[in-house]
Design a protein around this motif. Structure first.
Motif, short mmCIF file in Angstrom:
data_model
loop_
_atom_site.label_atom_id
_atom_site.label_comp_id
_atom_site.label_asym_id
_atom_site.label_seq_id
_atom_site.Cartn_x
_atom_site.Cartn_y
_atom_site.Cartn_z
N SER A 249 0.94 -1.17 -0.04
CA SER A 249 0.09 -0.41 -0.18
C SER A 249 0.78 0.95 -0.15
O SER A 249 1.97 2.01 0.68
CB SER A 249 -0.95 -0.23 1.45
N LYS A 250 0.66 2.47 -0.96
CA LYS A 250 1.39 3.45 -0.88
C LYS A 250 0.93 4.55 0.05
O LYS A 250 -0.89 4.68 0.10
CB LYS A 250 1.30 3.79 -2.56
N THR A 251 1.18 5.54 0.59
CA THR A 251 0.90 6.31 1.36
C THR A 251 0.64 7.27 0.56
O THR A 251 0.96 7.66 -0.64
CB THR A 251 2.60 6.93 2.21
N PRO A 252 -1.31 7.98 0.97
CA PRO A 252 -1.83 8.68 0.26
C PRO A 252 -0.67 10.14 -0.55
O PRO A 252 0.03 10.65 0.66
CB PRO A 252 -2.96 9.28 0.56
N ASN A 253 -1.07 10.64 -1.46
CA ASN A 253 -0.11 11.52 -1.52
C ASN A 253 -1.11 12.81 -2.38
O ASN A 253 -0.98 12.95 -3.60
CB ASN A 253 1.42 11.65 -2.66
N VAL A 254 -1.37 13.75 -1.67
CA VAL A 254 -2.39 14.47 -2.30
C VAL A 254 -1.87 15.18 -3.99
O VAL A 254 -2.53 15.91 -4.18
CB VAL A 254 -2.53 16.11 -1.27
#
Length: 126
Positions: free
Chosen positions: A4-9
């Motif tokens: 899972s990739k960390t969310p980045n707006v």
């Protein structure tokens, strides 16, 4: 199973962008802020939020409910009664956007002055 990739707006396909859009939309902010005070019935909420159409309020509530921010409580009575309130997640989001809304109220005079200065300079240079 993928990592899972960390969310980045800032990433174009980040799902957090859509959440941000929902909570910071014109009506999203106002609905969340109103519900921070107390729960409302649809017609009460529409009166509390000046200028929102019935259609836009319904769409906004549905979107915020789908995102987990708003709880819709339909009571099986005649006539039907539906109350809207914030979930714990909704309350957290509402507090964040309400602070931004209050900040804009405090700073609107400065923004309007900046606009006048900007427009004056632009007009003079044309």
């Amino acid at each position: 199973m993928g990592v899972s990739k960390t969310p980045n707006v800032n990433e174009p396909m980040c799902p957090s962008r859509l959440v941000l859009e929902h909570v910071t939309s014109r009506w999203g902010v106002l609905v969340l802020a109103a519900l921070l005070e107390r729960s409302y019935r649809f017609s009460e909420l529409r009166r509390a939020i000046g200028g929102v159409s019935e259609k836009m309020l319904a769409q906004t509530l549905q979107t915020l409910e789908r995102d987990g921010f708003v709880h819709r409580d339909a009571k099986p009575v005649i006539p039907p009664r539906v109350d809207y309130s914030l979930t714990a997640l909704g309350e957290e989001a509402a507090r964040q956007v309400w602070e931004l809304a209050r900040w804009t109220e405090r700073r609107v005079d400065e923004v309007q002055e900046a606009r006048v200065r900007y427009d004056t300079v632009r007009e003079a240079s044309q």
